[in-house]
Design a protein around this motif. Structure first.
Motif, PDB file in Angstrom:
ATOM      1  N   HIS A  53       0.839  -1.371   0.111  1.00 42.33           N
ATOM      2  CA  HIS A  53       0.250   0.008  -0.027  1.00 42.33           C
ATOM      3  C   HIS A  53       0.925   1.208   0.203  1.00 42.33           C
ATOM      4  O   HIS A  53       0.314   2.359  -0.381  1.00 42.33           O
ATOM      5  N   GLU A  54       2.386   1.270   0.276  1.00 41.74           N
ATOM      6  CA  GLU A  54       2.827   2.514   0.738  1.00 41.74           C
ATOM      7  C   GLU A  54       3.483   3.097  -0.824  1.00 41.74           C
ATOM      8  O   GLU A  54       4.106   3.985  -0.696  1.00 41.74           O
ATOM      9  N   GLN A  55       3.524   2.396  -1.930  1.00 44.82           N
ATOM     10  CA  GLN A  55       4.120   2.798  -3.022  1.00 44.82           C
ATOM     11  C   GLN A  55       3.165   4.115  -3.556  1.00 44.82           C
ATOM     12  O   GLN A  55       2.069   4.199  -3.235  1.00 44.82           O
ATOM     13  N   ASP A  56       3.865   4.985  -3.973  1.00 49.82           N
ATOM     14  CA  ASP A  56       3.210   6.272  -4.816  1.00 49.82           C
ATOM     15  C   ASP A  56       3.569   6.340  -6.132  1.00 49.82           C
ATOM     16  O   ASP A  56       4.665   7.017  -6.434  1.00 49.82           O
ATOM     17  N   LEU A  70       0.237  -2.778 -18.780  1.00 44.81           N
ATOM     18  CA  LEU A  70       1.525  -2.990 -18.911  1.00 44.81           C
ATOM     19  C   LEU A  70       2.369  -1.804 -18.758  1.00 44.81           C
ATOM     20  O   LEU A  70       3.508  -1.662 -18.186  1.00 44.81           O
ATOM     21  N   ASP A  71       1.927  -0.250 -18.779  1.00 45.19           N
ATOM     22  CA  ASP A  71       2.349   0.630 -18.456  1.00 45.19           C
ATOM     23  C   ASP A  71       2.756   0.703 -16.825  1.00 45.19           C
ATOM     24  O   ASP A  71       3.532   1.347 -16.203  1.00 45.19           O
ATOM     25  N   ALA A  72       1.496   0.343 -16.110  1.00 44.47           N
ATOM     26  CA  ALA A  72       1.704   0.257 -14.720  1.00 44.47           C
ATOM     27  C   ALA A  72       2.801  -0.916 -14.272  1.00 44.47           C
ATOM     28  O   ALA A  72       3.538  -0.578 -13.082  1.00 44.47           O
ATOM     29  N   CYS A  73       3.040  -1.844 -14.741  1.00 42.99           N
ATOM     30  CA  CYS A  73       4.014  -2.707 -14.573  1.00 42.99           C
ATOM     31  C   CYS A  73       5.403  -2.072 -14.691  1.00 42.99           C
ATOM     32  O   CYS A  73       6.479  -2.222 -14.014  1.00 42.99           O
ATOM     33  N   ARG A  74       5.523  -1.494 -15.775  1.00 40.94           N
ATOM     34  CA  ARG A  74       6.644  -0.652 -16.228  1.00 40.94           C
ATOM     35  C   ARG A  74       7.100   0.492 -15.135  1.00 40.94           C
ATOM     36  O   ARG A  74       8.152   0.695 -14.755  1.00 40.94           O
ATOM     37  N   THR A  75       6.116   1.088 -14.906  1.00 45.55           N
ATOM     38  CA  THR A  75       6.172   2.317 -13.918  1.00 45.55           C
ATOM     39  C   THR A  75       6.526   1.755 -12.384  1.00 45.55           C
ATOM     40  O   THR A  75       7.551   2.557 -11.800  1.00 45.55           O
ATOM     41  N   LEU A  76       6.216   0.544 -12.007  1.00 47.25           N
ATOM     42  CA  LEU A  76       6.545   0.129 -10.839  1.00 47.25           C
ATOM     43  C   LEU A  76       7.972  -0.723 -10.848  1.00 47.25           C
ATOM     44  O   LEU A  76       8.481  -1.426  -9.819  1.00 47.25           O
ATOM     45  N   ASN A  77       8.415  -0.518 -12.156  1.00 46.33           N
ATOM     46  CA  ASN A  77       9.922  -1.154 -12.261  1.00 46.33           C
ATOM     47  C   ASN A  77       9.885  -2.813 -12.283  1.00 46.33           C
ATOM     48  O   ASN A  77      10.922  -3.378 -11.616  1.00 46.33           O
ATOM     49  N   LEU A  78       8.800  -3.308 -12.363  1.00 46.12           N
ATOM     50  CA  LEU A  78       8.674  -4.972 -12.470  1.00 46.12           C
ATOM     51  C   LEU A  78       9.741  -5.601 -13.514  1.00 46.12           C
ATOM     52  O   LEU A  78       9.839  -5.139 -14.362  1.00 46.12           O
ATOM     53  N   GLU A  79      10.327  -6.396 -12.739  1.00 40.12           N
ATOM     54  CA  GLU A  79      11.567  -7.240 -13.565  1.00 40.12           C
ATOM     55  C   GLU A  79      10.637  -8.051 -14.698  1.00 40.12           C
ATOM     56  O   GLU A  79       9.625  -8.602 -14.601  1.00 40.12           O
TER      57      GLU A  79
END
Length: 492
Positions: A53-56, A70-79
């Motif tokens: 919950h803490e990610q901004d 897909l943009d969400a995964c890239r923004t969160l730097n998901l491997e």
């Protein structure tokens, strides 16, 4: 354009908020929102990784749903985001009530500052803990005139939630009536053996109408479609006064559990127990809590460890009998879930990443007054591979079809033996660790035996029951490889 920009800002009583207003949703249509590109102003949604919950972080809602994911995964730097969140991969966006979002309309209608959770393709949704006492009201199949089901955070690590009003008392009493005549002594492990660490009784309800109803409701709460291959069935439990289940972990240890199948959820599509739902069918008069000895984040933790230091590298699920008893004592500050009929406790055996959680140690405290009726449901992260039959080995390390004593595979160097008490009175056995500490292994009555699993050169001692720290150790034994299979007498 001005109206679109105002929609992006989502003004609410003069304050900026990341949300989509109704007026903006209408303006989207005017701007030919989908793919034309005539209006380049897009709403913004807050996102967070599964269970966090803490990610901004924020992404624009533009183009199509798969692109937003897909943009969400890239923004969160998901491997390896392209593989983890590719269209059709099984990756999901989940709202703050645990509901899956599947269309652009779902995203545009998101009118809240709560984040949307990104769940990659190989994982299941995990409820975020947020903070102690945080409460949500997930959608369920409960009738509208019944008390609403609520999920309340009890602990941040392990992830433990109280589930209020999971079932009605009529449903709970009905399940007891259907199963009480089939109850028998509980067993432990893949070998289904009787053990002093679990003295309750149980049975399995795989097909009754109430069993099916509860399983579907439980899967709904977890954000999953019900699949029989993902659950062990509904286990109905009965604890009479004094009966308990010593704290343990529900997941099967990939390093030591001798079953056919891959138990590591993070490797090659492995599967293990992902979450446990424990339902209380009646309210216990006194005692009978579900205890979590490793929790240090709950509201009434006083800073004093419930578990003392034990072996240097304790196996998952290790706790001494003494510490287990102290955790159940209401004078300790251990996290204890109250056994209230109709309620449940939910805890996760895996972290949001799929890693097995060693902090999920938990146990069933003995009722002190009245009996306890309960049900548990284990949910796996992937379909179980068959029945996970136990695999046995002889002492030379070769597979054996005979489940004989001392033939089960064990950690390298582990020695199995028994202590038998010939002291003439009850004694307490303690492991004397290299730091000079005494770790209780439990009590042995006169003439009784205790099974022990240990390693070469470990030292044990016996003392009269009472003060573990101050009582004199009157007998000692140093383990050797020759002790394998032996019964070792404790004498004055």
């Amino acid at each position: 354009v001005i109206l679109c920009l105002l929609g992006i800002l989502g003004f609410n009583e003069g304050k900026m908020a990341y949300k989509v207003s109704d007026s903006f949703a209408r303006d989207v249509e005017d701007c030919e929102f989908s793919l034309s590109g005539k209006c380049r102003a897009f709403p913004v949604i807050q996102i967070a990784m599964n269970g966090n919950h803490e990610q901004d972080a924020y992404v624009e809602v533009k183009q199509d749903f798969d692109s937003v994911l897909l943009d969400a995964c890239r923004t969160l730097n998901l491997e390896d985001a392209e593989a983890a969140c590719a269209p059709g991969s099984g990756a999901r966006l989940i709202d703050s009530l645990g509901e899956r979002m599947t269309t652009m309309d779902d995203l545009i209608a998101q009118n809240t500052v709560e984040p949307i959770y990104v769940v990659p393709r190989w994982l299941h949704f995990v409820w975020p803990t947020v903070e102690i006492g945080h409460t949500v009201y997930p959608k369920t199949d409960r009738a509208s005139d019944e008390k609403p089901l609520s999920l309340v955070t009890l602990s941040l690590r392990p992830r433990v939630f109280q589930v209020n009003n999971f079932m009605t008392l009529e449903e709970a009493e009905g399940l007891i009536e259907l199963n009480k005549h089939r109850i028998k002594r509980s067993t432990v492990g893949a070998t289904a053996s009787h053990d002093r660490t679990r003295t309750s009784s149980n049975t399995w309800d795989l097909s009754s109408h109430l069993s099916k109803r509860f399983k579907k409701r439980a899967f709904k709460l977890l954000g999953l479609d019900h699949e029989a291959s993902l659950e062990d069935g509904l286990q109905v439990l009965n604890y009479r006064p004094g009966q308990w289940y010593k704290p343990h972990v529900d997941w099967l240890n990939p390093e030591t559990e001798d079953v056919e199948g891959n138990l590591n959820p993070q490797v090659n599509n492995g599967t293990n127990r992902f979450a446990t739902l424990f339902f209380y069918l009646n309210t216990v008069e006194k005692g009978g809590h579900t205890v979590f000895p490793r929790s240090t984040s709950h509201s009434y933790f006083d800073g004093n460890k419930v578990m003392r230091d034990g072996p240097a590298n304790p196996p998952p699920g290790f706790i001494s009998d003494r510490d287990a008893a102290w955790a159940c004592n209401t004078s300790s500050s251990a996290l204890r879930s109250e056994p209230v009929g109709g309620n449940a406790v939910l805890f996760y055996n895996q972290l949001p990443s799929g890693e097995l959680d060693v902090e999920s140690l938990h146990g069933g405290c003995p009722p002190l007054k009245g009996e306890k009726w309960a049900v548990n449901l284990w949910v796996w992260n992937r379909p179980r591979e068959g029945a996970f039959r136990p695999v046995y080995y002889d002492l030379d390390g070769k597979k054996s079809n005979t489940p004989a004593r001392h033939t089960k595979k064990r950690p390298k160097g582990e020695i199995h033996f028994e202590f038998q008490n010939h002291a003439g009175y009850p004694v307490e056995v303690a492991w004397l660790n290299p730091n000079g500490q005494r770790v209780s292994m439990g009590k042995i009555e006169e003439g009784a035996t205790m099974g022990v699993k240990s390693f070469n050169s470990h030292e044990f001692g016996a003392l009269k029951q009472g003060n573990l720290l101050n009582n004199e150790v009157f007998w000692k034994h140093v383990v050797s490889i020759d002790n394998e299979g032996q019964v070792i007498a404790i004498v004055p």
